[in-house]
Design a protein around this motif. Structure first.
Motif: not given
Length: 257
Positions: A86-87, A95-96, A107-108, A207-208
């Protein structure tokens, strides 16, 4: 350096090869055998990319079926891989939210995609891809049509998120003459509330990123934005986050060798 990642989910198997500049990718249903699906998907990916198995420097497997893969150099948990993927897909994500076939995760992460905290629901199918498939069948629609049918509809509150009870409740609402779109909108709202309660325990987010197969459903995305009060972004390769993360972690391991 050539690295690969395979994410064996309950409903679909995803694989990527990364050569440092280009990402080769493929996805297919998992079916009854995770091991067979992984071999088939990986073979297809090798053919597509033009590389041979011997050329791959390092391969990491992740997902619920990761332990069944006999050709991986290492297995890594899906929490770690989804965070890293995700990153990569949306830099700056903190946050994912990942909703797959049989579980949901919040997930943080930090800027490097490292896990700081997480919450996971893998004890119940509520809100997962399998749950949506069951409800779509009860409504007599294709799961890919859920978002379109719910758009602009007033949600009907659903009392149960248990797959069996929710299916019965949906059938009951249809019998009462309730519109399918309103039922689906209520379903999306219920899923979003469940995920939002997990996310809120992680603190505020700027930013999700929404990943996993359910992220394709724009109705769930919109409901999450409403519940969280912040934009929820869905990357183009949302289903591949785990596999991409696995490949990036494979690159790290290979660099240390």
């Amino acid at each position: 350096m050539l690295v690969a990642g395979i994410d064996i989910g309950s409903m679909s198997t995803k694989a990527v090869i990364f050569n440092g500049q280009r990402l080769f990718k493929t996805i297919a249903p998992t079916g009854w055998s995770p091991r067979q699906a992984a071999h088939q998907v990986y073979g297809r990916l090798l053919n597509q990319s033009g590389y041979t198995e011997e050329q791959i420097d390092y391969l990491i497997a992740t997902g619920y079926g990761r332990v069944s893969i006999d050709f991986a150099d290492r297995v890594v948990t899906e929490i770690t891989c989804h965070a890293r993927g995700a990153a990569y897909l949306l830099p700056g994500t903190d946050l994912v939210i990942d909703i797959g076939g049989q579980d949901s995760k919040v997930i943080r992460i930090n800027d490097e995609g490292q896990v700081l905290d997480f919450a996971m629901n893998d004890k119940c199918a509520a809100g997962t891809g399998r749950f949506l498939q069951v409800i779509a069948n009860a409504l007599g629609v294709d799961v890919s049509d859920l978002a379109a049918l719910s758009k602009g509809q007033t949600p009907i509150a659903l009392n149960s998120m248990c797959t069996v009870f929710a299916e019965s409740e949906v059938i009951g609402l249809l019998t009462q003459g309730k519109a399918k779109g309103e039922i689906i909108a209520g379903l999306h709202q219920s899923i979003a509330r469940r995920i939002a309660s997990m996310a809120q325990r992680m603190g505020a987010s700027n930013r999700v990123t929404f990943t996993g197969g359910v992220a394709i459903n724009e109705g769930v995305q919109a409901s999450l934005e409403e519940q969280l009060g912040v934009p929820v972004q869905v990357p183009k390769d949302c289903q591949l986050a785990g596999a991409i993360g696995a490949a990036l972690i494979a690159r790290d391991f290979n660099s240390r060798a």
